[in-house]
Design an enzyme around this catalytic site. Structure first.
Site, PDB file in Angstrom:
ATOM      1  N   TYR A 150       0.839  -1.210   0.000  1.00  0.00           N
ATOM      2  CA  TYR A 150       0.000   0.000   0.000  1.00  0.00           C
ATOM      3  C   TYR A 150       0.870   1.255   0.000  1.00  0.00           C
ATOM      4  CZ  TYR A 150      -3.764   3.228   0.935  1.00  0.00           C
ATOM      5  OH  TYR A 150      -4.653   4.263   0.823  1.00  0.00           O
ATOM      6  N   PHE A 165      -7.928  21.219 -24.573  1.00  0.00           N
ATOM      7  CA  PHE A 165      -8.230  19.796 -24.651  1.00  0.00           C
ATOM      8  C   PHE A 165      -9.457  19.560 -23.773  1.00  0.00           C
ATOM      9  CE2 PHE A 165      -8.182  15.328 -23.568  1.00  0.00           C
ATOM     10  CZ  PHE A 165      -8.267  14.821 -24.848  1.00  0.00           C
ATOM     11  N   THR A 166     -10.294  18.597 -24.185  1.00  0.00           N
ATOM     12  CA  THR A 166     -11.612  18.417 -23.567  1.00  0.00           C
ATOM     13  C   THR A 166     -11.551  18.326 -22.036  1.00  0.00           C
ATOM     14  OG1 THR A 166     -11.377  16.056 -24.012  1.00  0.00           O
ATOM     15  CG2 THR A 166     -12.614  17.338 -25.625  1.00  0.00           C
ATOM     16  N   ASP A 203       1.192  20.274 -20.548  1.00  0.00           N
ATOM     17  CA  ASP A 203       0.519  19.004 -20.830  1.00  0.00           C
ATOM     18  C   ASP A 203       1.483  18.197 -21.693  1.00  0.00           C
ATOM     19  OD1 ASP A 203      -0.890  16.865 -21.801  1.00  0.00           O
ATOM     20  OD2 ASP A 203      -2.770  17.957 -22.041  1.00  0.00           O
ATOM     21  N   LYS A 205      -0.250   7.577 -23.519  1.00  0.00           N
ATOM     22  CA  LYS A 205       0.164   7.903 -24.887  1.00  0.00           C
ATOM     23  C   LYS A 205       1.664   7.663 -25.030  1.00  0.00           C
ATOM     24  CE  LYS A 205      -3.874  10.301 -24.499  1.00  0.00           C
ATOM     25  NZ  LYS A 205      -4.713  10.240 -23.301  1.00  0.00           N
ATOM     26  N   ARG A 262     -13.868  14.859 -33.823  1.00  0.00           N
ATOM     27  CA  ARG A 262     -13.238  15.964 -33.108  1.00  0.00           C
ATOM     28  C   ARG A 262     -13.743  17.249 -33.745  1.00  0.00           C
ATOM     29  NH1 ARG A 262     -10.571  14.088 -28.264  1.00  0.00           N
ATOM     30  NH2 ARG A 262     -12.792  14.107 -27.980  1.00  0.00           N
ATOM     31  N   PHE A 303     -19.377  14.093 -26.075  1.00  0.00           N
ATOM     32  CA  PHE A 303     -18.955  13.232 -27.187  1.00  0.00           C
ATOM     33  C   PHE A 303     -18.821  11.768 -26.784  1.00  0.00           C
ATOM     34  CE2 PHE A 303     -14.578  12.924 -25.678  1.00  0.00           C
ATOM     35  CZ  PHE A 303     -14.468  14.065 -24.898  1.00  0.00           C
TER      36      PHE A 303
HETATM   37  N1  F0G Z   1      -4.208  15.839 -22.503  1.00  0.00           N
HETATM   38  C1  F0G Z   1      -4.177  15.431 -23.789  1.00  0.00           C
HETATM   39  C2  F0G Z   1      -3.432  16.236 -24.795  1.00  0.00           C
HETATM   40  C3  F0G Z   1      -4.836  14.249 -24.160  1.00  0.00           C
HETATM   41  O1  F0G Z   1      -4.782  13.854 -25.425  1.00  0.00           O
HETATM   42  C4  F0G Z   1      -5.534  13.512 -23.169  1.00  0.00           C
HETATM   43  C5  F0G Z   1      -6.269  12.309 -23.533  1.00  0.00           C
HETATM   44  C6  F0G Z   1      -5.542  13.976 -21.859  1.00  0.00           C
HETATM   45  C7  F0G Z   1      -4.861  15.147 -21.561  1.00  0.00           C
HETATM   46  C8  F0G Z   1      -6.287  13.264 -20.754  1.00  0.00           C
HETATM   47  O2  F0G Z   1      -5.624  12.126 -20.401  1.00  0.00           O
HETATM   48  O3  F0G Z   1      -7.214  10.297 -21.027  1.00  0.00           O
HETATM   49  O4  F0G Z   1      -5.277   9.880 -19.522  1.00  0.00           O
HETATM   50  O5  F0G Z   1      -7.205  11.182 -18.711  1.00  0.00           O
HETATM   51  N2  F0G Z   1      -6.566  12.029 -24.709  1.00  0.00           N
HETATM   52  C9  F0G Z   1      -7.221  10.828 -25.178  1.00  0.00           C
HETATM   53  C10 F0G Z   1      -7.461  10.938 -26.650  1.00  0.00           C
HETATM   54  C11 F0G Z   1      -8.425  10.415 -24.412  1.00  0.00           C
HETATM   55  O6  F0G Z   1      -8.082  10.021 -27.202  1.00  0.00           O
HETATM   56  O7  F0G Z   1      -7.035  11.900 -27.274  1.00  0.00           O
HETATM   57  P1  F0G Z   1      -6.384  10.799 -19.888  1.00  0.00           P
END
Ligand code: F0G
Length: 460
Positions: free
Chosen positions: A74, A126-127, A217, A260, A384, A451
């Site tokens: 843990y 970013f979303t 990021d 990624k 997108r 989305f």
């Molecule tokens: N920042 C970027 C540039 C991303 O592309 C993503 C995720 C995140 C943050 C968030 O990270 O998914 O680990 O919580 N992108 C994925 C995509 C979901 O399909 O582009 P996460």
């Protein structure tokens, strides 16, 4: 078309995962059941899965071996210390807070640094990043260069920050209301476009003058470094590893989705240089993710991540990774399919606004194109455009992004060149029959990040 010398991937295949072929009838049924949203398809109904490059990488034998070395204590797992060392040595950040994935880190840094009424400038949204900034009481302001919004512009660094736009934001709101600049390396929503080292250095000087932090990021930082090496004057002889470290050195902290660049199926972290911010983040992580030495991850996940981080900055890996994306992109360009230029690092982005120019944005051209591509061949892609952009939380009105795109995202080390050929043929076939395609209407809209779960029906 540029002719590149052939190369092969710097790996051989030790294990394979069988995939299912489907018939057009089965696919039509599947997409109807999924409400014409590729996020709602079952993966077993997908032939070639280009939904995302997130968590879909193939791990190396070394990473799998690392999984067996998981120390599932843990507290104080040995794998945490390996990960901490990998982050310090590869990226140069001092303090590490592991999180279950990127948005876990975004949540924490937004809560720690953003106050109600704050403004966060960034190189395109970013979303999940923007939503966490908004939920913490902040407002995101886009300060990316204009070229990023133009799919046809061949500008090599469409991820750059427009310095005039940034200065205007600082002048308008004052540095006290700007907790940080949100700077992404390879900008996902712009099509996987890099920021140049020169731009980053200048942004660093400007923000330092006003005492504003840069939070990076760094989800695809090694891919950005590859483009700097290839395109920016003076960097040709530098290693990817040294470029990655230099990029990080101009920033104060970073959020990472290790799913990624870092070649793992799950994981992420927040990295910081300032002790006080780190201390507060470490307080938060135990509330939302888990103890500060695992942050929602198993010990084995942290081990695989620490190995993946080191593999990700290898030149041959990156050359093959981005080379495969360029291979697909060049095939589509050659066939006259409108795509975002230049081809980005993690995928090829189809310009749905141009391809389906007879469908208004309110009828979701990109969502429609993604569904058609799936029906055609079982290739899964991602919208997108207007669906991803969502609504302004204050006015409730739809955002109308200039970019209305379908992303063909290439997982790392997973598919072969033959898969890319099949994808290209299918996209070209759909493109040739584009005039017959009709749009969609939304029949279910979730409140956040719509989305992922929205449902659609075809227009009559
Ligand atoms: N920042 C970027 C540039 C991303 O592309 C993503 C995720 C995140 C943050 C968030 O990270 O998914 O680990 O919580 N992108 C994925 C995509 C979901 O399909 O582009 P996460």
């Amino acid at each position: 078309m540029k002719t590149r010398k052939s190369w092969a991937e710097p790996f051989k295949i030790k294990m394979v995962e069988l995939i299912k072929m489907t018939t057009p009838k089965q696919r039509l049924k599947a997409i109807r059941e999924a409400g014409y949203n590729t996020f709602l398809l079952k993966s077993e109904d997908v032939y070639i899965d280009l939904l995302t490059d997130s968590g879909t990488s193939a791990m190396s034998d070394q990473q799998w071996a690392g999984m067996m070395l998981g120390d599932e204590a843990y507290a104080g797992s040995r794998n945490f210390y390996h990960l901490e060392k990998a982050v310090q040595e590869t990226y140069g950040y001092k303090y590490l807070v592991p999180t279950h994935q990127g948005r876990g880190a975004e949540h924490i840094i937004s809560k720690v640094l953003i106050k109600k009424g704050d403004v966060i400038p960034g190189n395109m949204y970013f979303t999940t990043t923007r939503l966490h900034q908004e939920l913490a009481g902040g407002t995101f302001v886009d300060v990316i260069v204009d070229e990023a919004h133009d799919p046809q512009s061949d500008f090599p660094f469409k991820g750059n920050i427009d310095l005039q736009k940034l200065e205007d934001v600082i002048k308008k709101y004052g540095p006290k209301r700007i907790p940080y600049v949100s700077m992404a390396t390879t900008v996902n929503m712009a099509g996987g476009q890099p920021i140049s080292m020169e731009n980053l250095k200048t942004v660093r000087q400007l923000t330092q003058k006003h005492n504003i932090r840069i939070i990076h990021d760094m989800t695809r930082v090694a891919e950005n470094a590859y483009f700097i090496k290839e395109r920016e004057k003076g960097y040709r002889n530098r290693s990817i590893a040294s470029l990655v470290k230099e990029i990080c050195s101009y920033t104060d902290g970073a959020t990472m989705s290790a799913k990624k660049d870092a070649l793992v199926n799950i994981g992420g972290f927040l990295a910081l240089n300032d002790w006080n911010t780190f201390e507060e983040a470490r307080n938060m992580v135990v509330i939302y993710e888990g103890l500060h030495t695992y942050g929602g991850l198993a010990g084995r996940d942290m081990e695989a991540m620490s190995i993946g981080i080191r593999e990700s900055v290898d030149y041959d890996h990156m050359h093959a990774r981005i080379g495969q994306v360029l291979y697909l992109g060049d095939k589509l360009v050659e066939a006259g399919v409108p795509v975002v230029h230049p081809i980005g690092s993690h995928g090829v982005f189809l310009d749905a606004r141009t391809i389906l120019d007879h469908i208004p944005q309110d009828n979701y051209p990109a969502q429609t194109l993604a569904a058609e591509l799936y029906i055609n061949s079982g290739v899964r892609s991602m919208e997108r455009g207007i669906v991803s952009a969502g609504r302004n939380p204050k006015t409730g009105k739809n955002y109308y992004p200039k970019l209305e795109l379908v992303r063909l995202t290439i997982p790392r080390r997973v598919y072969t060149q033959a898969h890319m050929d099949v994808v290209a043929e299918s996209v070209i076939e759909v493109f040739e029959n584009r005039k017959k395609i009709k749009g969609l209407r939304m029949i279910y809209e979730p409140r956040y990040l719509r989305f992922f779960q929205a449902r659609f029906a075809p227009l009559k």
